[in-house]
Design an enzyme around this catalytic site. Structure first.
Site, PDB file in Angstrom:
ATOM      1  N   ASP A 195     -26.272 -20.192   0.243  1.00  0.00           N
ATOM      2  CA  ASP A 195     -27.194 -19.076   0.515  1.00  0.00           C
ATOM      3  C   ASP A 195     -27.244 -18.729   1.992  1.00  0.00           C
ATOM      4  O   ASP A 195     -28.099 -17.938   2.392  1.00  0.00           O
ATOM      5  CB  ASP A 195     -28.629 -19.476   0.101  1.00  0.00           C
ATOM      6  N   HIS A 221     -24.529 -13.241  -3.095  1.00  0.00           N
ATOM      7  CA  HIS A 221     -24.413 -13.945  -1.811  1.00  0.00           C
ATOM      8  C   HIS A 221     -23.918 -13.029  -0.682  1.00  0.00           C
ATOM      9  O   HIS A 221     -23.699 -11.848  -0.890  1.00  0.00           O
ATOM     10  CB  HIS A 221     -23.550 -15.192  -1.990  1.00  0.00           C
TER      11      HIS A 221
HETATM   12  C1  LIG Z   1     -27.976 -23.047  -3.080  1.00  0.00           C
HETATM   13  C2  LIG Z   1     -26.971 -22.741  -4.127  1.00  0.00           C
HETATM   14  N1  LIG Z   1     -26.022 -23.656  -4.412  1.00  0.00           N
HETATM   15  C3  LIG Z   1     -25.088 -23.420  -5.341  1.00  0.00           C
HETATM   16  C4  LIG Z   1     -25.046 -22.241  -6.032  1.00  0.00           C
HETATM   17  C5  LIG Z   1     -23.994 -22.030  -7.072  1.00  0.00           C
HETATM   18  O1  LIG Z   1     -23.132 -20.987  -6.749  1.00  0.00           O
HETATM   19  P1  LIG Z   1     -22.293 -20.223  -7.905  1.00  0.00           P
HETATM   20  O2  LIG Z   1     -23.256 -19.310  -8.596  1.00  0.00           O
HETATM   21  O3  LIG Z   1     -21.238 -19.487  -7.169  1.00  0.00           O
HETATM   22  O4  LIG Z   1     -21.760 -21.261  -8.810  1.00  0.00           O
HETATM   23  C6  LIG Z   1     -26.010 -21.259  -5.783  1.00  0.00           C
HETATM   24  C7  LIG Z   1     -25.986 -20.004  -6.538  1.00  0.00           C
HETATM   25  O5  LIG Z   1     -26.672 -19.062  -6.301  1.00  0.00           O
HETATM   26  C8  LIG Z   1     -27.002 -21.513  -4.805  1.00  0.00           C
HETATM   27  O6  LIG Z   1     -27.945 -20.613  -4.534  1.00  0.00           O
END
Ligand SMILES: Cc1ncc(COP(=O)(O)O)c(C=O)c1O
Length: 441
Positions: A195, A221
């Site tokens: 984030d 993001h």
């Molecule tokens: C802090 C955080 N870590 C990991 C993720 C996982 O990312 P992804 O949705 O690309 O798998 C997110 C997703 O929004 C997140 O906000």
């Protein structure tokens, strides 16, 4: 110009025209247009880059992926970038790499404890469970939503080996305090920067404090590849393990080029104990791995997005500050976000917690915002231990986690992403004002 080049240029021209007709100039009608919390922000350049890659038809990670690694590395000031297909995959690869046999004494083994905040995205915690490590949950702060440093101190035991956390919604954690604990107890630090791309603490890019860090490129993001993510680290040896975990667990490191005898020059000369003769290095597996690679069209889009990243970050900061100035007057009822004086957050969103003594609850304010076409979201999983999927995991918990429960009950966020401009932010502020005036009558 060859006929191929001419055709390509015509296609690009048409794609740009299509973009202008179909996607540009989304006029904002207050109350009618949705004020989203996040979304993809793109132009004809993004579409052209993706189309160029589709015309190449390489498909799997190739020339654009290689370039994306380089450009992202330049932005972060880190040489080892391992693109993957999501932020969740990035977290899985990072933690799994730290558990590799190749790390000898340094490797994390089942039962080792990893301190992690209970207010987490689920897939920040999941890789710890998947690797049979023991999460040790600590509470968070109410206005910064980052891990509580006092509790981190209290969580240390003889089995503590690592700390893993996300810089919540782009807000840097107190890195002085964390690095002091990390250094004092010789811990591994895994930073989830999903984030927080572009946030800095004391002038230093987040993700460069720890041993390994992760990014997400999901459309919400800071940049998007549709789906996508990356692991990054300064350690060449850890990066090599991470690439192997991402690429089926194979030992071969021929990524983008495949010379007949492999980059090692000994592709067909690998000995396998108990097997007569030699084996192909491409099929020689030294990790329990996955296939978590991204594709070349995604990387091509990523390159165009990276060009816009500095502007995206500026707009996020500007939108955040405009919202903050407008909402300050309601601080008796709403807890506004707080950030460390050494930090310069590249905000993911604007978190708000409804105070316990406010004459309304989160449900009422969210309903009002949503009815007026303003998107809201919860702070991810809230207290992740209250989520059914996590109810039976082996873990240790420090204290009662009251703040994480409060976050789950009373916190939400609205958007600051670069798809919003002053018109939408001012509309949001008008709606907040009309809600407050009606509630406080
Ligand atoms: C802090 C955080 N870590 C990991 C993720 C996982 O990312 P992804 O949705 O690309 O798998 C997110 C997703 O929004 C997140 O906000």
């Amino acid at each position: 110009m060859t006929s191929k080049d001419r055709l390509k240029s015509e296609i690009m021209q048409k794609v740009a025209e299509y973009y202008l007709i179909e996607h540009s100039d989304q006029e904002f009608f207050p109350g009618k247009s949705r004020v989203k919390y996040a979304g993809r922000v793109f132009d004809e350049r993004d579409m052209n880059m993706m189309v160029a890659s589709v015309l190449d038809f390489w498909l799997t990670a190739g020339p654009y992926a290689k370039q994306f690694e380089l450009e992202l590395g330049k932005f972060l000031g880190v040489s080892e970038i391992i693109p993957v297909n999501s932020g969740s995959s990035a977290n899985l690869v990072a933690v799994t790499a730290l558990c590799s046999r190749k790390r000898g004494e340094q490797r994390l083994v089942p039962g080792d404890e990893v301190i992690v905040p209970a207010t987490s995205f689920p897939t920040t915690v999941a890789p710890l469970v998947q690797n049979r490590l023991t999460p040790v949950f600590v509470d968070c702060g109410i206005a910064d939503y980052n891990l509580d440093i006092n509790q981190v101190q209290a969580a240390i035991s003889s089995r503590t080996r690592a700390i893993m956390f996300a810089h919540t919604l782009g807000n840097p954690a107190d890195m002085d305090a964390i690095m002091q604990i990390v250094n004092e107890h010789n811990l591994i630090l895994i930073e989830d920067v999903c984030d927080a791309l572009g946030s800095t603490y004391d002038g230093r890019m987040l993700g460069t404090f720890g041993d390994i860090a992760t990014l997400s490129f999901y459309p919400a993001h800071h940049i998007t590849l549709g789906e996508g993510g990356a692991v990054f680290t300064r350690s060449h040896s850890l990066a090599r393990i991470a690439r192997s975990v991402r690429d089926w667990g194979r030992d071969c490191w021929c990524e983008y080029e495949n010379p007949t005898d492999g980059k090692c020059g000994r592709r067909f000369e690998r000995e396998i104990p108990g097997i007569a003769g030699y084996y192909d290095h491409r099929y020689y597996f030294t990790e329990i791995g996955y296939n978590l690679k991204l594709t070349d069209p995604q990387a091509a889009l990523g390159l165009a997005q990276l060009e816009k990243l500095p502007d995206f970050i500026d707009v996020r900061k500007r939108n955040f500050m405009r919202l903050y100035s407008g909402l300050e007057q309601w601080q008796d009822y709403l807890t506004l976000p707080r950030w460390h004086k050494k930090s310069d957050p590249s905000w993911f969103a604007f978190p708000i917690t409804v105070r316990q003594d406010a004459p309304f609850g989160r449900k009422e304010i969210i309903r009002y915002l949503e009815d007026n076409n303003i998107e809201t979201r919860m702070l991810f999983a809230g207290n992740v231990l209250r989520q059914p999927g996590f109810s039976e995991i082996d873990c240790r918990i420090i204290g009662e986690l009251p703040v994480s429960d409060h976050v789950m009950q009373s916190t939400f966020f609205v958007g600051v992403y670069p798809g919003l401009n002053n018109k939408q932010i001012d509309y949001m502020l008008d709606i907040f004002t009309s809600f407050m005036q009606a509630s406080l009558r």
